[in-house]
Design a protein around this motif. Structure first.
Motif, PDB file in Angstrom:
ATOM      1  N   ILE A  44      14.033  -9.594  -1.297  1.00 32.52           N
ATOM      2  CA  ILE A  44      14.594 -10.837  -0.750  1.00 32.52           C
ATOM      3  C   ILE A  44      13.867 -11.332   0.493  1.00 32.52           C
ATOM      4  O   ILE A  44      14.149 -12.430   0.969  1.00 32.52           O
ATOM      5  N   TYR A  45      12.913 -10.551   1.002  1.00 35.38           N
ATOM      6  CA  TYR A  45      12.223 -10.914   2.237  1.00 35.38           C
ATOM      7  C   TYR A  45      10.883 -11.607   1.983  1.00 35.38           C
ATOM      8  O   TYR A  45      10.102 -11.787   2.916  1.00 35.38           O
ATOM      9  N   GLN A  46      10.602 -11.982   0.766  1.00 34.41           N
ATOM     10  CA  GLN A  46       9.325 -12.562   0.356  1.00 34.41           C
ATOM     11  C   GLN A  46       8.200 -11.527   0.467  1.00 34.41           C
ATOM     12  O   GLN A  46       8.457 -10.321   0.431  1.00 34.41           O
ATOM     13  N   VAL A  47       6.944 -11.976   0.585  1.00 35.31           N
ATOM     14  CA  VAL A  47       5.816 -11.046   0.525  1.00 35.31           C
ATOM     15  C   VAL A  47       5.580 -10.458   1.916  1.00 35.31           C
ATOM     16  O   VAL A  47       4.805 -10.971   2.726  1.00 35.31           O
ATOM     17  N   THR A  48       6.258  -9.364   2.160  1.00 33.56           N
ATOM     18  CA  THR A  48       6.181  -8.667   3.438  1.00 33.56           C
ATOM     19  C   THR A  48       4.988  -7.717   3.461  1.00 33.56           C
ATOM     20  O   THR A  48       4.280  -7.551   2.464  1.00 33.56           O
ATOM     21  N   GLY A  49       4.805  -7.037   4.583  1.00 38.00           N
ATOM     22  CA  GLY A  49       3.766  -6.029   4.679  1.00 38.00           C
ATOM     23  C   GLY A  49       3.888  -4.948   3.612  1.00 38.00           C
ATOM     24  O   GLY A  49       2.899  -4.631   2.927  1.00 38.00           O
ATOM     25  N   PRO A  50       5.075  -4.346   3.429  1.00 39.03           N
ATOM     26  CA  PRO A  50       5.223  -3.339   2.372  1.00 39.03           C
ATOM     27  C   PRO A  50       4.915  -3.874   0.974  1.00 39.03           C
ATOM     28  O   PRO A  50       4.316  -3.159   0.161  1.00 39.03           O
ATOM     29  N   VAL A  51       5.290  -5.110   0.689  1.00 38.76           N
ATOM     30  CA  VAL A  51       5.009  -5.693  -0.629  1.00 38.76           C
ATOM     31  C   VAL A  51       3.512  -5.913  -0.789  1.00 38.76           C
ATOM     32  O   VAL A  51       2.932  -5.620  -1.851  1.00 38.76           O
ATOM     33  N   ALA A  52       2.858  -6.415   0.251  1.00 41.40           N
ATOM     34  CA  ALA A  52       1.410  -6.629   0.185  1.00 41.40           C
ATOM     35  C   ALA A  52       0.671  -5.305   0.005  1.00 41.40           C
ATOM     36  O   ALA A  52      -0.291  -5.214  -0.768  1.00 41.40           O
ATOM     37  N   ARG A  53       1.117  -4.269   0.700  1.00 38.12           N
ATOM     38  CA  ARG A  53       0.461  -2.967   0.553  1.00 38.12           C
ATOM     39  C   ARG A  53       0.674  -2.403  -0.856  1.00 38.12           C
ATOM     40  O   ARG A  53      -0.223  -1.775  -1.436  1.00 38.12           O
ATOM     41  N   PHE A  54       1.842  -2.615  -1.419  1.00 37.81           N
ATOM     42  CA  PHE A  54       2.126  -2.209  -2.794  1.00 37.81           C
ATOM     43  C   PHE A  54       1.191  -2.952  -3.752  1.00 37.81           C
ATOM     44  O   PHE A  54       0.609  -2.354  -4.661  1.00 37.81           O
ATOM     45  N   HIS A 222      18.569   2.979  -2.134  1.00 38.88           N
ATOM     46  CA  HIS A 222      17.997   1.678  -2.452  1.00 38.88           C
ATOM     47  C   HIS A 222      16.755   1.447  -1.591  1.00 38.88           C
ATOM     48  O   HIS A 222      16.720   1.805  -0.419  1.00 38.88           O
ATOM     49  N   ALA A 223      15.732   0.845  -2.189  1.00 35.03           N
ATOM     50  CA  ALA A 223      14.488   0.479  -1.488  1.00 35.03           C
ATOM     51  C   ALA A 223      13.722   1.700  -0.996  1.00 35.03           C
ATOM     52  O   ALA A 223      13.019   1.627   0.007  1.00 35.03           O
ATOM     53  N   PHE A 224      13.768   2.809  -1.735  1.00 35.32           N
ATOM     54  CA  PHE A 224      13.123   4.037  -1.262  1.00 35.32           C
ATOM     55  C   PHE A 224      11.604   3.973  -1.321  1.00 35.32           C
ATOM     56  O   PHE A 224      10.932   4.848  -0.759  1.00 35.32           O
ATOM     57  N   ILE A 225      11.011   2.969  -1.978  1.00 33.48           N
ATOM     58  CA  ILE A 225       9.539   2.867  -1.982  1.00 33.48           C
ATOM     59  C   ILE A 225       9.021   1.964  -0.871  1.00 33.48           C
ATOM     60  O   ILE A 225       7.809   1.851  -0.678  1.00 33.48           O
ATOM     61  N   ARG A 226       9.902   1.314  -0.132  1.00 32.26           N
ATOM     62  CA  ARG A 226       9.470   0.400   0.937  1.00 32.26           C
ATOM     63  C   ARG A 226       8.965   1.206   2.128  1.00 32.26           C
ATOM     64  O   ARG A 226       9.746   1.893   2.793  1.00 32.26           O
ATOM     65  N   ASP A 227       7.659   1.116   2.398  1.00 29.87           N
ATOM     66  CA  ASP A 227       7.068   1.939   3.461  1.00 29.87           C
ATOM     67  C   ASP A 227       7.257   1.298   4.828  1.00 29.87           C
ATOM     68  O   ASP A 227       6.331   1.027   5.578  1.00 29.87           O
ATOM     69  N   GLU A 228       8.499   1.109   5.166  1.00 27.29           N
ATOM     70  CA  GLU A 228       8.916   0.493   6.429  1.00 27.29           C
ATOM     71  C   GLU A 228      10.186   1.243   6.836  1.00 27.29           C
ATOM     72  O   GLU A 228      11.084   1.421   6.024  1.00 27.29           O
ATOM     73  N   LEU A 229      10.217   1.745   8.066  1.00 31.04           N
ATOM     74  CA  LEU A 229      11.191   2.774   8.416  1.00 31.04           C
ATOM     75  C   LEU A 229      12.453   2.268   9.104  1.00 31.04           C
ATOM     76  O   LEU A 229      13.294   3.066   9.495  1.00 31.04           O
ATOM     77  N   SER A 230      12.641   0.962   9.232  1.00 31.18           N
ATOM     78  CA  SER A 230      13.768   0.471  10.018  1.00 31.18           C
ATOM     79  C   SER A 230      15.117   0.864   9.424  1.00 31.18           C
ATOM     80  O   SER A 230      16.095   0.993  10.145  1.00 31.18           O
ATOM     81  N   LYS A 231      15.163   1.066   8.102  1.00 30.77           N
ATOM     82  CA  LYS A 231      16.442   1.393   7.465  1.00 30.77           C
ATOM     83  C   LYS A 231      16.506   2.843   6.995  1.00 30.77           C
ATOM     84  O   LYS A 231      17.489   3.247   6.377  1.00 30.77           O
ATOM     85  N   GLY A 232      15.464   3.617   7.267  1.00 36.79           N
ATOM     86  CA  GLY A 232      15.506   5.041   7.038  1.00 36.79           C
ATOM     87  C   GLY A 232      15.618   5.485   5.599  1.00 36.79           C
ATOM     88  O   GLY A 232      16.185   6.544   5.319  1.00 36.79           O
ATOM     89  N   ARG A 233      15.037   4.729   4.660  1.00 36.70           N
ATOM     90  CA  ARG A 233      15.175   5.065   3.240  1.00 36.70           C
ATOM     91  C   ARG A 233      13.859   5.446   2.564  1.00 36.70           C
ATOM     92  O   ARG A 233      13.874   5.906   1.428  1.00 36.70           O
ATOM     93  N   TYR A 234      12.758   5.233   3.227  1.00 36.64           N
ATOM     94  CA  TYR A 234      11.455   5.428   2.591  1.00 36.64           C
ATOM     95  C   TYR A 234      11.218   6.892   2.269  1.00 36.64           C
ATOM     96  O   TYR A 234      11.321   7.765   3.139  1.00 36.64           O
ATOM     97  N   ASP A 235      10.885   7.174   1.019  1.00 35.84           N
ATOM     98  CA  ASP A 235      10.573   8.532   0.566  1.00 35.84           C
ATOM     99  C   ASP A 235       9.175   8.516  -0.034  1.00 35.84           C
ATOM    100  O   ASP A 235       8.992   8.167  -1.208  1.00 35.84           O
ATOM    101  N   PRO A 236       8.149   8.867   0.743  1.00 35.89           N
ATOM    102  CA  PRO A 236       6.766   8.766   0.252  1.00 35.89           C
ATOM    103  C   PRO A 236       6.501   9.608  -0.988  1.00 35.89           C
ATOM    104  O   PRO A 236       5.741   9.182  -1.871  1.00 35.89           O
ATOM    105  N   ALA A 237       7.076  10.806  -1.068  1.00 30.64           N
ATOM    106  CA  ALA A 237       6.808  11.668  -2.211  1.00 30.64           C
ATOM    107  C   ALA A 237       7.336  11.045  -3.495  1.00 30.64           C
ATOM    108  O   ALA A 237       6.630  10.974  -4.513  1.00 30.64           O
ATOM    109  N   LEU A 238       8.585  10.584  -3.469  1.00 32.39           N
ATOM    110  CA  LEU A 238       9.150   9.955  -4.659  1.00 32.39           C
ATOM    111  C   LEU A 238       8.451   8.638  -4.978  1.00 32.39           C
ATOM    112  O   LEU A 238       8.243   8.301  -6.146  1.00 32.39           O
ATOM    113  N   ALA A 239       8.091   7.880  -3.935  1.00 29.92           N
ATOM    114  CA  ALA A 239       7.367   6.627  -4.166  1.00 29.92           C
ATOM    115  C   ALA A 239       6.056   6.901  -4.885  1.00 29.92           C
ATOM    116  O   ALA A 239       5.656   6.156  -5.796  1.00 29.92           O
TER     117      ALA A 239
END
Length: 272
Positions: A44-54, A222-239
């Motif tokens: 919902i945030y449009q093409v953010t840094g995490p989306v561009a990196r993906f 939710h959003a565990f592949i988003r490599d942005e840590l503000s919400k504390g959900r990013y899991d690099p191994a699972l991503a």
């Protein structure tokens, strides 16, 4: 693989020009190389840094990536912030935008890819992926017969039919329109799509005879592949594991074509 980035502003019938960011692989000495096309739909945030990196990750494996900005009816192509105001705007526009407008965006994105001389999707082989809202949009993009494969990360609103204006989408009703292969990925700790919602999606796909895989990592939110840590959900191994699933599907269903090698291999630049 090197990547060239650009964008194109594409007129739409539903309002405003849609900016489509493109990420194009480059292979030195292969000027005739052709690559499959993949549409990456953002959250919902449009093409953010995490989306561009993906998108860059996907492009680096030999895919031309088109990433559309979804909210051209309401704002410019700039990304929304991962904060309260940004979240509120994204969630509000998500249900103000018409479902037909989302579908137009998908069609225009595939059209852009297939118009490129370097895209072998010109013969009907494209893929789609996305996260959150983008996971739902990738799911709907698979209704287009040109899409051979789609990877949908924690797709919201499919189970509840609540995407778009009126909150009454027909995504589950149209699953028989999907002719390609799907990978559906949800974290078991995802509160946006509860267990009964995931079960409904899985059963509907199964009953319709769609070719699909369904993966639910036990501890992912939710959003565990988003490599942005503000919400504390990013899991690099699972991503990383899920990204390998994407590469396996796209590698098996979409094909590239390097064409003949041309010229000499250049010397590396002596710069930092």
């Amino acid at each position: 693989m090197l990547i060239q980035e650009s964008y194109k502003d594409v007129p739409t019938q539903h309002g405003g020009d849609m900016r489509i960011f493109t990420f194009h692989p480059q292979i030195p000495n292969y000027p005739k190389a052709k690559f499959p096309g993949v549409v990456v739909f953002s959250e919902i945030y449009q093409v953010t840094g995490p989306v561009a990196r993906f998108a860059r990750q996907i492009a680096s494996h030999g895919y031309i990536v088109a990433a559309p900005s979804s909210y051209h009816e309401f704002t410019g192509p700039e990304a929304l912030a991962y904060d309260g105001p940004g979240t509120d705007k994204g969630n509000a526009w998500k249900i103000e935008k018409k479902v037909s407008a989302y579908d137009e965006d998908a069609t225009l994105s595939i059209d852009l890819l297939t118009s490129m001389e370097t895209c072998n999707g010109r013969i009907g082989k494209s893929g789609a992926t996305g996260m959150c809202l983008g996971g739902h949009l990738a799911f709907r993009c698979a209704f287009d017969k040109r899409v051979r494969a789609a990877v949908c990360y924690f797709a919201t609103d499919i189970h509840s039919h609540t995407l778009g204006q009126g909150k009454n989408d027909d995504s589950l009703d149209r699953v028989k329109d999907i002719s390609g292969e799907l990978v559906m990925i949800f974290g078991k700790k995802d509160t946006h799509v509860p267990p009964e919602g995931r079960d409904l999606i899985r059963k509907t796909l199964h009953d319709a005879g769609v070719t699909f895989s369904f993966y639910e990592p036990a501890w992912a939110q939710h959003a565990f592949i988003r490599d942005e840590l503000s919400k504390g959900r990013y899991d690099p191994a699972l991503a990383g594991i899920c990204f390998q699933m994407l590469l396996e599907l796209f590698g098996r269903t979409l094909n590239g074509d390097l064409g003949p090698m041309a010229g000499e291999v250049p010397e590396p630049e002596d710069v930092c």
